[in-house]
Design a protein around this motif. Structure first.
Motif, PDB file in Angstrom:
ATOM      1  N   TRP A  45       0.816  -1.216   0.000  1.00  0.00           N
ATOM      2  CA  TRP A  45       0.000   0.000   0.000  1.00  0.00           C
ATOM      3  C   TRP A  45       0.846   1.260   0.000  1.00  0.00           C
ATOM      4  N   PRO A  98       1.428   3.136  -3.827  1.00  0.00           N
ATOM      5  CA  PRO A  98       0.469   4.141  -4.319  1.00  0.00           C
ATOM      6  C   PRO A  98       0.484   5.424  -3.488  1.00  0.00           C
ATOM      7  N   PHE A 127       1.789   1.251 -12.373  1.00  0.00           N
ATOM      8  CA  PHE A 127       0.535   0.743 -11.819  1.00  0.00           C
ATOM      9  C   PHE A 127      -0.470   0.290 -12.869  1.00  0.00           C
ATOM     10  N   ILE A 165      -5.474   1.906 -15.474  1.00  0.00           N
ATOM     11  CA  ILE A 165      -6.587   2.277 -14.588  1.00  0.00           C
ATOM     12  C   ILE A 165      -6.073   2.810 -13.255  1.00  0.00           C
ATOM     13  N   GLU A 166      -5.280   2.018 -12.559  1.00  0.00           N
ATOM     14  CA  GLU A 166      -4.787   2.453 -11.249  1.00  0.00           C
ATOM     15  C   GLU A 166      -3.872   3.672 -11.375  1.00  0.00           C
ATOM     16  N   ILE A 205      -6.079   6.757 -11.903  1.00  0.00           N
ATOM     17  CA  ILE A 205      -6.768   7.116 -10.653  1.00  0.00           C
ATOM     18  C   ILE A 205      -5.793   7.756  -9.673  1.00  0.00           C
ATOM     19  N   LEU A 206      -4.626   7.158  -9.518  1.00  0.00           N
ATOM     20  CA  LEU A 206      -3.630   7.719  -8.594  1.00  0.00           C
ATOM     21  C   LEU A 206      -3.144   9.089  -9.071  1.00  0.00           C
TER      22      LEU A 206
END
Length: 183
Positions: free
Chosen positions: A17, A20, A48, A51-52, A55-56
């Motif tokens: 975790w 990110p 990442f 998508i990720e 978003i990040l």
């Protein structure tokens, strides 16, 4: 190159975790290190996935907009420097929110200057954040997905892309001037 990719993947997996979270913090600290937005977003796509990473990047850019607002309103010297830069770059030019959002898609336009311009256009913090966050969706997606491709284009394709964006900017400007004339 494959070994580097595998090492990078192992590092991201091992960080859990924290990876990110550090990526989002990197977005906020990016201006201190003079790293262009597009570079961080491309890195997000590589590290990442689309998508990720998008978003990040969106979260990081939104937090950066929040920090920019707080800095401008807390430090008068910072605001004065941005005002001077705005006068140099945009010299008595008025733009619409749509034009500011379009300029955010251009990788070499000063991101904080556009945020400052948006701050001056809006009346409240809430309105600024609304338009700012709305204007960050496309850069986060496009830079993450196509950033590597855009920077990998031959020079003439890159020039055509920027000419297209400038043309679109001018069209919006003319449309705004035509529709804002008194009857």
């Amino acid at each position: 190159m494959d070994q580097f990719d595998q090492s990078l993947e192992m590092f991201i997996d091992g960080a859990g975790w924290l990876a990110p979270a550090l990526f989002v913090v990197l977005h906020v600290l990016r201006p201190i290190f003079f790293i262009p937005v597009i570079v961080i977003c491309i890195a997000g796509g590589v590290l990442f996935g689309f998508i990720e990473g998008a978003i990040l990047s969106f979260i990081g850019l939104s937090l950066m907009s929040l920090v920019s607002y707080k800095l401008v309103n807390r430090f008068p010297k910072f605001k004065k420097n941005l005002t001077r830069l705005k006068e140099k770059v945009f010299h008595e030019r008025t733009m619409s929110v749509a034009q500011v959002m379009l300029l955010r898609l251009m990788p070499f336009v000063h991101f904080h200057l556009l945020s400052f311009y948006l701050m001056e256009m809006t009346k409240t913090f809430r309105e600024y954040m609304y338009y700012s966050v709305l204007g960050l969706i496309l850069p986060a997606i496009i830079y993450t997905a196509f950033g590597e491709a855009i920077t990998g284009f031959p020079w003439y394709v890159s020039i055509l892309f920027f000419v297209f964006l400038i043309g679109l900017y001018v069209c919006i400007d003319k449309w705004n001037k035509y529709h804002s004339k008194p009857a």
